[in-house]
Design a protein around this motif. Structure first.
Motif, PDB file in Angstrom:
ATOM      1  N   THR A 144       0.811  -1.224   0.000  1.00 38.67           N
ATOM      2  CA  THR A 144       0.000   0.000   0.000  1.00 38.67           C
ATOM      3  C   THR A 144       0.841   1.268   0.000  1.00 38.67           C
ATOM      4  OG1 THR A 144      -0.149  -0.001   2.427  1.00 38.67           O
ATOM      5  CG2 THR A 144      -1.920  -1.107   1.200  1.00 38.67           C
ATOM      6  N   HIS A 145       1.985   1.255   0.726  1.00 41.78           N
ATOM      7  CA  HIS A 145       2.872   2.423   0.730  1.00 41.78           C
ATOM      8  C   HIS A 145       4.227   2.028   1.286  1.00 41.78           C
ATOM      9  CE1 HIS A 145       1.100   2.539   4.767  1.00 41.78           C
ATOM     10  NE2 HIS A 145       2.039   3.379   5.156  1.00 41.78           N
ATOM     11  N   ALA A 146       5.195   2.958   1.171  1.00 40.96           N
ATOM     12  CA  ALA A 146       6.596   2.589   1.397  1.00 40.96           C
ATOM     13  C   ALA A 146       7.099   2.811   2.822  1.00 40.96           C
ATOM     14  CB  ALA A 146       7.499   3.312   0.394  1.00 40.96           C
ATOM     15  N   HIS A 147       6.202   2.942   3.782  1.00 45.44           N
ATOM     16  CA  HIS A 147       6.678   2.963   5.173  1.00 45.44           C
ATOM     17  C   HIS A 147       7.219   1.585   5.547  1.00 45.44           C
ATOM     18  CE1 HIS A 147       4.317   6.718   6.651  1.00 45.44           C
ATOM     19  NE2 HIS A 147       5.578   7.006   6.404  1.00 45.44           N
ATOM     20  N   GLU A 148       8.263   1.603   6.390  1.00 47.64           N
ATOM     21  CA  GLU A 148       8.910   0.337   6.758  1.00 47.64           C
ATOM     22  C   GLU A 148       7.945  -0.652   7.406  1.00 47.64           C
ATOM     23  OE1 GLU A 148      12.400  -0.898   6.495  1.00 47.64           O
ATOM     24  OE2 GLU A 148      11.892   0.404   4.826  1.00 47.64           O
ATOM     25  N   ASP A 149       6.962  -0.146   8.135  1.00 49.41           N
ATOM     26  CA  ASP A 149       6.034  -1.088   8.777  1.00 49.41           C
ATOM     27  C   ASP A 149       5.035  -1.673   7.772  1.00 49.41           C
ATOM     28  OD1 ASP A 149       4.909   1.458   8.655  1.00 49.41           O
ATOM     29  OD2 ASP A 149       3.692   1.188  10.446  1.00 49.41           O
ATOM     30  N   HIS A 150       5.189  -1.312   6.497  1.00 55.44           N
ATOM     31  CA  HIS A 150       4.351  -1.907   5.443  1.00 55.44           C
ATOM     32  C   HIS A 150       5.167  -2.601   4.353  1.00 55.44           C
ATOM     33  CE1 HIS A 150       0.425  -0.168   6.728  1.00 55.44           C
ATOM     34  NE2 HIS A 150       1.263   0.600   7.408  1.00 55.44           N
ATOM     35  N   ILE A 151       6.447  -2.183   4.192  1.00 57.99           N
ATOM     36  CA  ILE A 151       7.266  -2.764   3.120  1.00 57.99           C
ATOM     37  C   ILE A 151       8.585  -3.350   3.634  1.00 57.99           C
ATOM     38  CG2 ILE A 151       8.568  -0.665   2.504  1.00 57.99           C
ATOM     39  CD1 ILE A 151       8.277  -1.401  -0.420  1.00 57.99           C
ATOM     40  N   SER A 156      -4.216  10.432   1.287  1.00 61.71           N
ATOM     41  CA  SER A 156      -3.126  11.247   1.832  1.00 61.71           C
ATOM     42  C   SER A 156      -2.586  10.599   3.100  1.00 61.71           C
ATOM     43  CB  SER A 156      -3.589  12.687   2.086  1.00 61.71           C
ATOM     44  OG  SER A 156      -4.952  12.735   2.416  1.00 61.71           O
ATOM     45  N   HIS A 157      -1.268  10.694   3.262  1.00 62.66           N
ATOM     46  CA  HIS A 157      -0.568  10.088   4.400  1.00 62.66           C
ATOM     47  C   HIS A 157       0.803  10.756   4.448  1.00 62.66           C
ATOM     48  CE1 HIS A 157       0.526   7.194   7.350  1.00 62.66           C
ATOM     49  NE2 HIS A 157       1.180   6.344   6.581  1.00 62.66           N
ATOM     50  N   SER A 158       1.680  10.325   5.334  1.00 59.65           N
ATOM     51  CA  SER A 158       2.948  11.029   5.494  1.00 59.65           C
ATOM     52  C   SER A 158       4.062  10.502   4.593  1.00 59.65           C
ATOM     53  CB  SER A 158       3.374  10.961   6.959  1.00 59.65           C
ATOM     54  OG  SER A 158       3.232   9.643   7.438  1.00 59.65           O
ATOM     55  N   ALA A 182      -5.577   0.816   4.743  1.00 62.71           N
ATOM     56  CA  ALA A 182      -4.164   0.988   5.112  1.00 62.71           C
ATOM     57  C   ALA A 182      -4.029   2.273   5.933  1.00 62.71           C
ATOM     58  CB  ALA A 182      -3.251   0.983   3.904  1.00 62.71           C
ATOM     59  N   ASP A 183      -2.885   2.953   5.869  1.00 62.78           N
ATOM     60  CA  ASP A 183      -2.701   4.175   6.654  1.00 62.78           C
ATOM     61  C   ASP A 183      -3.182   5.370   5.840  1.00 62.78           C
ATOM     62  OD1 ASP A 183      -1.494   2.567   8.477  1.00 62.78           O
ATOM     63  OD2 ASP A 183       0.531   3.357   8.181  1.00 62.78           O
ATOM     64  N   PHE A 184      -3.834   6.300   6.482  1.00 62.20           N
ATOM     65  CA  PHE A 184      -4.259   7.501   5.765  1.00 62.20           C
ATOM     66  C   PHE A 184      -4.573   8.607   6.757  1.00 62.20           C
ATOM     67  CE2 PHE A 184      -8.796   7.920   6.722  1.00 62.20           C
ATOM     68  CZ  PHE A 184      -9.038   6.703   7.339  1.00 62.20           C
ATOM     69  N   GLY A 189       0.439  11.821  10.404  1.00 59.37           N
ATOM     70  CA  GLY A 189       0.103  11.232   9.110  1.00 59.37           C
ATOM     71  C   GLY A 189      -1.117  10.335   9.169  1.00 59.37           C
ATOM     72  N   HIS A 190      -1.752  10.286  10.329  1.00 61.24           N
ATOM     73  CA  HIS A 190      -2.894   9.374  10.490  1.00 61.24           C
ATOM     74  C   HIS A 190      -4.179  10.136  10.796  1.00 61.24           C
ATOM     75  CE1 HIS A 190      -0.393   5.764  10.505  1.00 61.24           C
ATOM     76  NE2 HIS A 190       0.503   6.541  11.104  1.00 61.24           N
ATOM     77  N   ALA A 191      -5.290   9.538  10.434  1.00 59.52           N
ATOM     78  CA  ALA A 191      -6.587  10.148  10.690  1.00 59.52           C
ATOM     79  C   ALA A 191      -6.919  10.071  12.174  1.00 59.52           C
ATOM     80  CB  ALA A 191      -7.655   9.435   9.879  1.00 59.52           C
TER      81      ALA A 191
HETATM   82 ZN   LIG Z   1       2.220   4.537   7.061  1.00 63.66          ZN
END
Ligand SMILES: [Zn+2]
Length: 376
Positions: free
Chosen positions: A73-80, A141-143, A163-165, A368-370
């Motif tokens: 979903t995105h390139a944050h370490e906790d996702h990739i 949108s996210h960080s 995912a994160d948003f 970066g989170h809702a």
């Molecule tokens: Zn994230």
């Protein structure tokens, strides 16, 4: 009798290490997809010597013939972060949007893995068809640039994987939050299930836009007489841009310290999500710039010992040194568990006579989170 299954391999209910399996088909024969392969960072006090905690993919080991694909979903370490570590065990095609795919390929290159296994996908309406699943990437949108929610269509119904948003209509870098885009998805086909980012579910005020930071940051940087060093997450490309533009508005030359931050800026430029980033100088060139005209962007917002911020807190780093009258800014939030490392850096700077400034309740940092009202 077909069924739909959802299985977090780590992530739901904890921060870090996102990895989720969706399955559809007859019991025990479901076709599967994996969404995100993140890492968690261990607590140095309880698990010393452990660098990373990876999700437990052993559940998948005897089901690999049923695994269709991997989506990031995105390139944050906790996702990739665990993708390159675990991919050799999984061996399936990886789908991601351009910026995320660029980061993924860098990781694959470093690990000697086949970069052609990472496929770049355009956002919705582009659709990836794998087994019984039709998957679309929905910009949110996210960080970090090009974060996506996923629309996962199955014969049993539509799933919305958030995912994160955050809800940010003016995010500085990347696409803003678009209510109509989300309404479209629901209007097109009812959403049967939704899995949602709840990092900030306990924050009761509305979330704020990245663009609200430009003014206070410019004012702050302009008001300082010495060198200013700011840290944030290297992947928060929008924040790096906000900080760099604030520095430029305050007549300062910018120097980026730390490999991961430089890499993120380069990847964002390569994926065309970042443009107009001010020119930067090398640490060597920075030595010739008067301190009051210099701004350094440094890695290490969580007090990581090997990152540039911690190095500066211990003395000279690449020839650069903090001195009395300089300013150090945490344009970031401390992740629970990292307080002690952050405090160590903070104290070391204070002892040098450096003024340390933190996010000051959102003046110099937005999440970066809702938050809860956004989720409702
Ligand atoms: Zn994230």
């Amino acid at each position: 009798m077909n069924r739909l299954i959802y299985l977090p391999l780590g992530g739901a209910g904890e921060i870090g290490m996102n990895a989720y399996v969706y399955g559809y088909g007859p019991k025990g024969k479901e076709r599967l997809i994996l969404v995100d392969v993140g890492v968690a960072f261990p607590d140095m006090d309880t698990s010393p010597g452990v660098d990373l905690i990876l999700p437990d993919v052993s559940w998948l080991h005897d089901k690999l013939d049923r695994l269709e694909a991997i989506f990031i979903t995105h390139a944050h370490e906790d996702h990739i972060g665990a993708l390159a570590h675990l991919w050799p065990q999984l061996g399936k095609k990886v789908y991601a949007r351009r910026f995320t795919a660029t980061i993924g390929r860098l990781k694959f290159e470093e690990a000697g893995l086949p970069v052609d296994q990472i496929v770049t996908v355009e956002p919705r309406p582009a659709t990836v068809d794998v087994g019984p699943f039709k998957v679309q990437f929905v910009p949110v949108s996210h960080s970090i640039p090009e974060s996506s929610a996923l629309v996962i269509d199955t014969p049993a119904g539509r799933i919305f994987h958030s995912a994160d948003f955050k809800i940010d209509h003016t995010p500085v870098v990347g696409e803003g939050w678009d209510d109509a885009r989300i309404a479209d998805i629901v209007a097109e086909r009812p959403v049967k299930a939704m899995t949602c980012d709840s990092t900030n579910v306990l924050s009761t005020h509305e979330g704020r836009s990245e663009s609200t930071l430009a003014e206070p940051l410019t004012e702050l940087i302009r008001s300082r007489s010495g060198m200013v060093v700011a840290t944030t997450f290297g992947s928060n490309v929008a924040r790096l841009k906000t900080l760099a533009e604030a520095a430029r508005a305050a007549d300062r030359t910018i120097c980026v310290l730390g490999r991961s931050m430089k890499r993120m800026i380069a990847a964002a430029e390569e994926a065309a999500v970042l443009s107009g980033f001010p020119r930067t100088v090398t640490p060597e060139e920075a030595l010739d710039v008067p301190r009051r005209n210099l701004m350094i962007l440094a890695t290490g917002s969580q007090g990581e010992r090997r990152a540039a911020s911690a190095q500066l807190s211990r003395g000279k780093y690449l020839g650069l040194e903090m001195k009395e009258g300089d300013t150090f800014l945490f344009s970031s939030k401390t992740i629970p568990g990292n307080e002690r490392d952050v405090l160590r850096v903070w104290n070391a700077f204070s002892e040098m006579g450096v003024q340390v400034i933190d996010d000051q309740n959102g003046k110099y940092h937005v999440s970066g989170h809702a938050n809860r009202p956004d989720l409702e």
